[in-house]
Design a protein around this motif. Structure first.
Motif, mmCIF file in Angstrom:
data_model
loop_
_atom_site.group_PDB
_atom_site.id
_atom_site.type_symbol
_atom_site.label_atom_id
_atom_site.label_comp_id
_atom_site.label_asym_id
_atom_site.label_seq_id
_atom_site.Cartn_x
_atom_site.Cartn_y
_atom_site.Cartn_z
ATOM 1 N N UNK A 1 0.815 -1.209 -0.165
ATOM 2 C CA UNK A 1 0.078 0.024 -0.123
ATOM 3 C C UNK A 1 0.847 1.173 0.177
ATOM 4 N N UNK A 2 1.851 1.401 -1.101
ATOM 5 C CA UNK A 2 2.552 2.282 -1.066
ATOM 6 C C UNK A 2 2.629 3.055 -2.260
ATOM 7 N N UNK A 3 2.917 4.424 -2.308
ATOM 8 C CA UNK A 3 2.963 5.186 -3.575
ATOM 9 C C UNK A 3 1.738 5.184 -4.481
ATOM 10 N N UNK A 4 0.560 5.081 -3.767
ATOM 11 C CA UNK A 4 -0.766 5.107 -4.518
ATOM 12 C C UNK A 4 -1.013 3.840 -5.206
ATOM 13 N N UNK A 5 -0.237 2.865 -4.727
ATOM 14 C CA UNK A 5 -0.416 1.413 -5.251
ATOM 15 C C UNK A 5 -0.883 0.487 -4.134
ATOM 16 N N UNK A 6 -2.176 -0.043 -4.337
ATOM 17 C CA UNK A 6 -2.779 -1.077 -3.440
ATOM 18 C C UNK A 6 -2.925 -2.489 -3.926
ATOM 19 N N UNK A 7 -1.956 -3.455 -3.577
ATOM 20 C CA UNK A 7 -2.134 -4.705 -4.433
ATOM 21 C C UNK A 7 -1.821 -5.702 -3.189
ATOM 22 N N UNK A 8 -2.693 -6.834 -3.449
ATOM 23 C CA UNK A 8 -2.677 -7.960 -2.513
ATOM 24 C C UNK A 8 -2.717 -9.113 -3.150
ATOM 25 N N UNK A 9 -1.576 -10.113 -2.906
ATOM 26 C CA UNK A 9 -1.241 -11.514 -3.596
ATOM 27 C C UNK A 9 -1.817 -12.660 -2.694
ATOM 28 N N UNK A 10 -2.688 -13.406 -3.037
ATOM 29 C CA UNK A 10 -2.893 -14.691 -2.263
ATOM 30 C C UNK A 10 -2.298 -15.730 -3.168
ATOM 31 N N UNK A 11 -1.382 -16.406 -2.612
ATOM 32 C CA UNK A 11 -0.663 -17.634 -3.362
ATOM 33 C C UNK A 11 -0.077 -18.668 -2.506
ATOM 34 N N UNK A 12 0.424 -19.996 -3.241
ATOM 35 C CA UNK A 12 0.960 -20.821 -2.617
ATOM 36 C C UNK A 12 2.435 -21.077 -2.938
ATOM 37 N N UNK A 13 3.304 -21.217 -2.044
ATOM 38 C CA UNK A 13 4.675 -21.402 -2.124
ATOM 39 C C UNK A 13 5.299 -22.727 -2.485
ATOM 40 N N UNK A 14 5.539 -23.161 -3.637
ATOM 41 C CA UNK A 14 6.158 -24.621 -4.021
ATOM 42 C C UNK A 14 7.511 -24.498 -3.610
ATOM 43 N N UNK A 15 8.223 -25.588 -3.084
ATOM 44 C CA UNK A 15 9.613 -25.401 -2.909
ATOM 45 C C UNK A 15 10.244 -26.177 -3.986
ATOM 46 N N UNK A 16 11.744 -25.864 -4.189
ATOM 47 C CA UNK A 16 12.611 -26.324 -5.290
ATOM 48 C C UNK A 16 12.613 -27.649 -4.940
ATOM 49 N N UNK A 17 13.073 -28.314 -3.780
ATOM 50 C CA UNK A 17 13.190 -29.732 -3.615
ATOM 51 C C UNK A 17 14.264 -30.103 -4.321
ATOM 52 N N UNK A 18 15.483 -29.728 -4.989
ATOM 53 C CA UNK A 18 16.372 -30.278 -5.739
ATOM 54 C C UNK A 18 16.122 -30.188 -7.022
#
Length: 180
Positions: free
Chosen positions: A38-55
Motif C-alpha cells: 500500500x505504497x506510492x498510491x498502489x494497493x495490491x494484495x496477492x494470495x498464493x501458495x509457495x512451492x519448494x525447489x526440493x532439488x
C-alpha cells in the motif's frame, strides 16, 4: 426412500471430507502466503501458495526436464490459481488495469517473462482459460547469485509505485505497478 436419502447424504459427506483432506494435504507441501503493498498510491494484495525447489530443475527447456519449461503457462504458485487484488486502477508494465480481482499466470522465458491477468478466479491453478485474459505484458528478469528455495512474492518501492518480485530458484521476474 429414507434409506436412499441416507446413502446419498453419506456419499456426499465422504466426498466433502475427501476434498478438504486433499486440500489440506497439498497445502502442507506448498504453504499459503500473502504479499501486499500500500505504497506510492498502489494497493495490491496477492494470495498464493509457495512451492519448494526440493532439488528440482525449475526453469529451462522442456527437453531438459525443467519443472517450468520456457514458453509454457504457469499458475505462478501452487494449488489454486494465484489471486491478485488491485485496489484501484494502476498500470502494470505500462498498461492500464482496472481495480478488481484477477488470477495471476505467467510464462517464464530465458530473458523475460509474460505476466497474465485473467478474469477467472477461484479455480484450481491448472484450469487456465486464455479466452478470459484481461492483460498480458512482458517483464524483465534478473538472475540472483543465491537460490530461493520456496517460491516467494514480495514488493519493492519505486517512484510512483511498487515492483512486484516473483522469486524462485535464481530467477526474479520484476512486475512494475504504477499509479495512473
Amino acid at each position: 426412500m429414507k434409506k436412499i436419502l441416507l446413502i446419498v447424504l453419506g456419499v456426499l459427506a465422504v466426498l466433502a471430507l475427501g476434498f478438504f483432506g486433499f486440500k489440506k494435504y497439498t497445502k502442507s507441501f506448498s504453504p499459503e502466503a500473502v504479499a501486499e503493498t500500500s505504497n506510492n498510491g498502489v494497493n495490491v494484495k496477492v494470495n498464493y501458495s509457495k512451492p519448494g525447489k526440493k532439488g528440482r530443475h525449475i526453469f529451462g527447456r522442456e527437453q531438459d526436464k525443467a519443472l517450468l519449461p520456457y514458453g509454457k503457462v504457469w499458475r505462478t504458485g501452487a494449488n489454486e490459481a494465484t489471486v491478485i487484488e488491485i485496489g484501484q486502477g494502476v498500470s502494470i508494465a505500462g498498461k492500464p488495469v482496472e481495480a478488481g480481482s484477477y488470477s495471476l499466470y505467467s510464462i517464464p522465458d530465458q530473458g523475460s517473462w509474460k505476466i497474465i491477468l485473467n478474469s477467472d478466479v477461484g479455480q484450481w491453478g491448472t484450469e487456465y482459460n486464455d479466452g478470459k485474459n484481461v492483460l498480458t505484458v512482458e517483464v524483465p528478469i534478473r538472475v540472483k547469485p543465491s537460490v530461493q528455495e520456496l517460491f516467494t512474492i514480495y514488493f519493492e518501492d519505486i517512484p510512483n509505485g511498487s515492483n512486484m518480485i516473483l522469486s524462485w530458484d535464481q530467477t526474479e521476474a520484476i512486475v512494475s505497478f504504477t499509479r495512473n
